[in-house]
Write a protein that holds these residues in place. Sequence first.
Motif, PDB file in Angstrom:
ATOM      1  N   THR A   9       0.836  -1.200   0.063  1.00  0.00           N
ATOM      2  CA  THR A   9       0.132   0.044   0.008  1.00  0.00           C
ATOM      3  C   THR A   9       0.854   1.241   0.022  1.00  0.00           C
ATOM      4  O   THR A   9       0.618   2.338  -0.924  1.00  0.00           O
ATOM      5  CB  THR A   9      -0.951  -0.156   1.118  1.00  0.00           C
ATOM      6  N   ASP A  10       1.810   1.308   0.759  1.00  0.00           N
ATOM      7  CA  ASP A  10       2.590   2.621   0.948  1.00  0.00           C
ATOM      8  C   ASP A  10       3.313   2.711  -0.325  1.00  0.00           C
ATOM      9  O   ASP A  10       3.337   3.855  -0.965  1.00  0.00           O
ATOM     10  CB  ASP A  10       3.664   2.178   2.123  1.00  0.00           C
ATOM     11  N   ALA A  11       3.953   1.775  -1.190  1.00  0.00           N
ATOM     12  CA  ALA A  11       4.677   1.838  -2.469  1.00  0.00           C
ATOM     13  C   ALA A  11       3.653   2.227  -3.427  1.00  0.00           C
ATOM     14  O   ALA A  11       3.843   3.101  -4.160  1.00  0.00           O
ATOM     15  CB  ALA A  11       5.278   0.808  -2.750  1.00  0.00           C
ATOM     16  N   GLU A  39      -7.830   2.612  -1.665  1.00  0.00           N
ATOM     17  CA  GLU A  39      -8.420   1.445  -1.140  1.00  0.00           C
ATOM     18  C   GLU A  39      -8.072   0.074  -2.113  1.00  0.00           C
ATOM     19  O   GLU A  39      -7.616   0.131  -3.333  1.00  0.00           O
ATOM     20  CB  GLU A  39      -9.847   1.446  -0.997  1.00  0.00           C
ATOM     21  N   ASP A  40      -8.014  -0.838  -1.416  1.00  0.00           N
ATOM     22  CA  ASP A  40      -7.517  -2.314  -1.921  1.00  0.00           C
ATOM     23  C   ASP A  40      -8.573  -2.625  -2.924  1.00  0.00           C
ATOM     24  O   ASP A  40      -8.134  -3.023  -4.236  1.00  0.00           O
ATOM     25  CB  ASP A  40      -7.389  -3.444  -0.988  1.00  0.00           C
ATOM     26  N   ARG A  41      -9.533  -2.693  -2.889  1.00  0.00           N
ATOM     27  CA  ARG A  41     -10.742  -3.302  -3.788  1.00  0.00           C
ATOM     28  C   ARG A  41     -11.999  -2.352  -3.745  1.00  0.00           C
ATOM     29  O   ARG A  41     -12.290  -1.949  -2.337  1.00  0.00           O
ATOM     30  CB  ARG A  41     -11.157  -4.582  -3.659  1.00  0.00           C
ATOM     31  N   PRO A  42     -13.025  -2.175  -4.567  1.00  0.00           N
ATOM     32  CA  PRO A  42     -14.351  -1.814  -4.370  1.00  0.00           C
ATOM     33  C   PRO A  42     -15.157  -2.567  -3.452  1.00  0.00           C
ATOM     34  O   PRO A  42     -14.530  -3.670  -2.962  1.00  0.00           O
ATOM     35  CB  PRO A  42     -14.649  -1.980  -5.833  1.00  0.00           C
ATOM     36  N   GLU A  43     -16.171  -2.200  -2.761  1.00  0.00           N
ATOM     37  CA  GLU A  43     -16.933  -2.778  -1.804  1.00  0.00           C
ATOM     38  C   GLU A  43     -17.468  -3.952  -2.089  1.00  0.00           C
ATOM     39  O   GLU A  43     -17.701  -5.161  -1.297  1.00  0.00           O
ATOM     40  CB  GLU A  43     -18.010  -1.955  -1.414  1.00  0.00           C
ATOM     41  N   LEU A  50     -11.520   0.343 -11.520  1.00  0.00           N
ATOM     42  CA  LEU A  50     -10.228   0.801 -11.158  1.00  0.00           C
ATOM     43  C   LEU A  50      -9.974   2.151 -10.477  1.00  0.00           C
ATOM     44  O   LEU A  50      -9.204   2.324  -9.439  1.00  0.00           O
ATOM     45  CB  LEU A  50      -9.272   1.111 -12.280  1.00  0.00           C
ATOM     46  N   GLY A  51     -10.900   2.990 -10.323  1.00  0.00           N
ATOM     47  CA  GLY A  51     -11.040   4.155  -9.485  1.00  0.00           C
ATOM     48  C   GLY A  51     -12.584   4.490  -9.643  1.00  0.00           C
ATOM     49  O   GLY A  51     -13.397   3.980 -10.224  1.00  0.00           O
ATOM     50  N   LEU A  52     -12.721   5.485  -8.586  1.00  0.00           N
ATOM     51  CA  LEU A  52     -14.335   5.937  -8.276  1.00  0.00           C
ATOM     52  C   LEU A  52     -14.094   7.434  -7.937  1.00  0.00           C
ATOM     53  O   LEU A  52     -13.287   7.624  -7.286  1.00  0.00           O
ATOM     54  CB  LEU A  52     -15.058   5.164  -7.429  1.00  0.00           C
ATOM     55  N   TYR A  53     -15.226   8.194  -8.789  1.00  0.00           N
ATOM     56  CA  TYR A  53     -15.514   9.534  -8.024  1.00  0.00           C
ATOM     57  C   TYR A  53     -16.488   9.453  -7.104  1.00  0.00           C
ATOM     58  O   TYR A  53     -17.567   9.192  -7.689  1.00  0.00           O
ATOM     59  CB  TYR A  53     -15.516  10.594  -9.359  1.00  0.00           C
ATOM     60  N   ASP A  71     -15.230  15.562  -1.348  1.00  0.00           N
ATOM     61  CA  ASP A  71     -15.621  14.599  -2.430  1.00  0.00           C
ATOM     62  C   ASP A  71     -14.295  13.636  -2.444  1.00  0.00           C
ATOM     63  O   ASP A  71     -13.312  13.945  -1.812  1.00  0.00           O
ATOM     64  CB  ASP A  71     -15.573  15.298  -3.657  1.00  0.00           C
ATOM     65  N   ARG A  72     -14.434  12.489  -2.898  1.00  0.00           N
ATOM     66  CA  ARG A  72     -13.272  11.579  -2.947  1.00  0.00           C
ATOM     67  C   ARG A  72     -13.081  10.964  -4.277  1.00  0.00           C
ATOM     68  O   ARG A  72     -14.071  10.723  -5.003  1.00  0.00           O
ATOM     69  CB  ARG A  72     -13.723  10.470  -1.850  1.00  0.00           C
ATOM     70  N   ILE A  73     -11.922  11.053  -4.369  1.00  0.00           N
ATOM     71  CA  ILE A  73     -11.681  10.066  -5.649  1.00  0.00           C
ATOM     72  C   ILE A  73     -10.767   8.908  -5.106  1.00  0.00           C
ATOM     73  O   ILE A  73      -9.490   9.024  -4.665  1.00  0.00           O
ATOM     74  CB  ILE A  73     -10.464  11.090  -6.544  1.00  0.00           C
ATOM     75  N   ILE A  74     -11.139   7.715  -5.516  1.00  0.00           N
ATOM     76  CA  ILE A  74     -10.505   6.713  -4.960  1.00  0.00           C
ATOM     77  C   ILE A  74     -10.106   5.834  -6.097  1.00  0.00           C
ATOM     78  O   ILE A  74     -10.447   5.506  -7.162  1.00  0.00           O
ATOM     79  CB  ILE A  74     -11.740   5.474  -4.334  1.00  0.00           C
TER      80      ILE A  74
END
Length: 119
Positions: A9-11, A39-43, A50-53, A71-74
């Motif tokens: 996660t850190d890298a 985050e590791d994976r979607p819910e 791959l991502g979510l706004y 707002d979050r960009i995941i």
Amino acid sequence: MTVPIHLDTDAFEALVTDELDELPDEMVDGLDNVVFVVEDRPEDGSLDLLGLYDGVALTERDSYGFGEMPDRIILYREPLLSISESIDELRDEIHVTLVHEIAHFYGIDDDRLHELGWA
């Protein structure tokens, strides 16, 4: 057959930060009250997203003021890793995902992103 790379996660977060720094100023300067999250994976546990706004696009806001939750960009680490065979490929995927989700913040939908080659 894709052989995914492994990154803790850190890298991974460091790569995300590097790619954010590479984005044009005009793209990121308008990002008000937005946080970037890994985050590791979607819910649903899938590797498809791959991502979510997660927020209300600028074009859809009636009123938005002090005290609003950001707002979050995941970015989802495991799905991005699963499609990447090298660090360079991962950087490219992170870059495209960031641009895609930032575009949603600005109110650009998936159809328009397809037209622009970002979806």
